[in-house]
Design a protein around this motif. Structure first.
Motif, short mmCIF file in Angstrom:
data_model
loop_
_atom_site.label_atom_id
_atom_site.label_comp_id
_atom_site.label_asym_id
_atom_site.label_seq_id
_atom_site.Cartn_x
_atom_site.Cartn_y
_atom_site.Cartn_z
N SER A 26 -5.27 7.97 0.81
CA SER A 26 -4.77 6.53 1.29
C SER A 26 -4.74 6.49 3.17
CB SER A 26 -3.12 6.21 1.16
OG SER A 26 -3.17 5.31 0.79
N TYR A 27 -4.01 7.34 3.29
CA TYR A 27 -4.36 6.67 5.14
C TYR A 27 -4.98 8.01 6.04
CZ TYR A 27 -0.19 4.53 3.82
OH TYR A 27 0.33 3.50 3.08
N ARG A 29 0.88 -1.28 0.13
CA ARG A 29 -0.10 0.02 0.14
C ARG A 29 0.54 1.34 0.25
NH1 ARG A 29 -5.29 0.66 1.18
NH2 ARG A 29 -5.76 2.73 1.25
N LEU A 47 -6.94 3.24 -3.42
CA LEU A 47 -6.43 3.49 -2.21
C LEU A 47 -7.52 4.11 -1.07
CD1 LEU A 47 -2.89 4.97 -3.81
CD2 LEU A 47 -3.08 3.26 -2.57
N THR A 77 1.20 3.66 -2.91
CA THR A 77 0.54 5.42 -2.69
C THR A 77 1.59 5.95 -3.18
OG1 THR A 77 -0.22 4.49 -0.34
CG2 THR A 77 0.24 7.23 -0.75
N ALA A 94 -6.14 8.32 -7.13
CA ALA A 94 -6.71 7.23 -5.23
C ALA A 94 -7.23 6.61 -5.55
CB ALA A 94 -6.57 8.41 -4.09
#
Length: 283
Positions: free
Chosen positions: A209-210, A137, A261, A141, A256
């Motif tokens: 993504s996060y 991941r 993501l 990213t 994304a």
């Protein structure tokens, strides 16, 4: 002191050597570690050609919300140009805020480093860290961020050449446009802001993504500081940085989502309710 070009040359050479060593060891017997890392490296890479087609064909997939967002964004940009650009520029120029406003400090640091070096370098670090940490991941990213910055940079360049808006420091006013005029060098490349669009593309991929405030807040805080610095330096009107930020956000968010993501439901969309028109920003 090492120049930016020399630094880029050194980093590129090291990366080429690193990738060459990896590929060589991955093909050798008894190197399972490198075979696994090579497989991770390949799994994390998005399909660049497919992503490019996805971006180019995106207008064909516009729905009602997309059209409303584009209409609201155009209206906001027009209002900023007609009512806000000049007063803010005159205020900044008169008070010399750039020497005192600490909020623009990270933006000045970003400008000194060089936006391309910062955005592509950060993307490369994410890819490398993902590779070393066996984190698909994280590597994906990084690749997606690099794609987002690249596509945003290309789109920004096309818009700059097409619109031909004079920069504030030229002192010809905020409605001086030389459409499709590429003869004036950099002075009529104000709209949209390239510094802002690239950092928002990078920040949006990271934030998408996060889904953590420890990622989102610093990412967008830096992007906001860059936007402020571009106004304070008299390189851009406020409408330029708003347009650049929106372009980077849309590009980063689209890629994304395309590359799987997006973790959160954060999004920006227009709202028309009770006679009011605005933007709903959900984090």
């Amino acid at each position: 002191m090492v120049s930016v070009k020399q630094f880029l040359a050194i980093i590129t050479s090291l990366l080429l050597c690193f990738v060459s060593c990896i590929m060589t060891k991955a093909q050798s017997p008894g190197t399972g570690y490198f075979v696994e890392r090579d497989a991770l490296f390949m799994r994390s890479m998005p399909d660049f050609e497919d992503d490019a087609r996805y971006i180019l064909s995106s207008p064909a997939r516009f729905d009602r919300k997309n059209l409303l967002f584009f209409g609201a964004f155009s209206a906001v940009t027009g209002i900023l140009m007609s009512s806000v650009d000049s007063p803010i520029y005159n205020s900044v120029r008169g008070n010399d805020v750039s020497k005192h406003n600490f909020l623009a400090g990270p933006g000045r640091f970003y400008d000194r480093i060089n936006p391309k070096l910062f955005t592509y370098g950060t993307s490369g670090l994410l890819v490398g860290a993902g590779y070393l940490l066996d984190d698909t991941r994280l590597a994906r990213t990084g690749w997606t961020a690099a794609e987002a910055v690249l596509f945003t940079q290309l789109t920004t360049g096309i818009l700059k050449s097409a619109v031909g808006r004079e920069r504030p420091y030229v002192n010809d006013g905020n409605f001086d446009f030389d459409l499709l005029d590429v003869t004036e060098g950099n002075t009529n490349r104000s709209f949209p802001s390239g510094h802002t669009s690239k950092i928002f593309a990078l920040s949006t991929v990271l934030a998408s993504s996060y889904d953590s405030p420890w990622v989102r807040l610093p990412s967008y805080a830096l992007a906001g500081s860059v936007a402020l610095q571009r106004i304070e330096s008299s390189n851009h009107w406020i409408s330029d940085v708003v347009a650049g930020g929106a372009l980077g956000y849309v590009m980063g968010r689209a890629l994304a989502r395309k590359n799987g993501l997006v973790e959160s439901n954060s999004r920006v969309y227009p709202v028309i309710q009770g006679g009011l028109v605005g933007l709903n920003i959900r984090f």
